[in-house]
Design an enzyme around this catalytic site. Structure first.
Site, PDB file in Angstrom:
ATOM      1  CB  CYS A  76      -0.884  -0.032   1.246  1.00 57.32           C
ATOM      2  SG  CYS A  76      -2.446   0.747   1.034  1.00 57.32           S
ATOM      3  CG  ASP A 130      -8.653  -2.802  23.535  1.00 57.57           C
ATOM      4  OD1 ASP A 130      -8.181  -3.771  24.165  1.00 57.57           O
ATOM      5  OD2 ASP A 130      -8.322  -1.622  23.749  1.00 57.57           O
TER       6      ASP A 130
END
EC number: 4.6.1.17
Length: 161
Positions: A76, A130
């Site tokens: 990327c 999380d």
């Protein structure tokens, strides 16, 4: 079938040279979701999660992820993003609470922002997990997908329902 562009003459990985590609406005919208319990939904809604404001932190995590996509996706290109917007919507049905995540990314450059939008949507869902895992670890992160993209040589794309 087109040839692979990310391999050099020796068959080894390379980053594609995009220097000859025209800079155009490019956008991408990606979606993800996470299914949570009623308890987590209530705690998020009333800002009662011990780690803080879940949606605010997840939103910032998504923006940060879009900006750092090239650090974790090997081929990327680093991009100068013009904008990243992370939005949320709740979908409730029969004791199931699904947080829908939508990420819009925009740039003006030589390559698209699909990976930035997808990475941001994923990181947003992971951040919700999380922050809420102390309440319940049974949350389910849903499908992550490209909803639409504009600009570039390959043209526009819109996911069919």
């Amino acid at each position: 079938m087109s040839s692979f562009t990310h391999f050099n003459d020796q068959g080894r990985a390379k980053m594609v040279d995009i220097s000859d590609k025209k800079a155009t406005v490019r956008t991408a919208i990606a979606c993800s979701s996470i299914v949570v319990t009623k308890e987590i939904y209530d705690k998020i809604s009333h800002n009662e999660i011990g780690k803080g404001d879940v949606l605010a932190v997840a939103q910032i995590a998504g923006i940060m992820a879009a900006k750092r996509t090239s650090d974790i996706i090997p081929m990327c290109h680093p991009l100068l993003l013009k904008g990243v917007d992370v939005s949320f919507d709740w979908k409730q049905s029969d004791e199931q609470y699904r947080l829908l995540i939508e990420v819009k990314v925009k740039t003006e450059g030589s390559t698209g922002v699909e990976m930035e939008a997808l990475t941001a949507a994923s990181a947003t869902a992971l951040t919700v997990y999380d922050m809420c895992k102390a309440v319940d670890k049974g949350m389910i992160i849903g499908e992550t997908y490209l909803l639409e993209k504009t600009g570039g040589k390959s043209g526009d794309y819109a996911r069919k329902s």
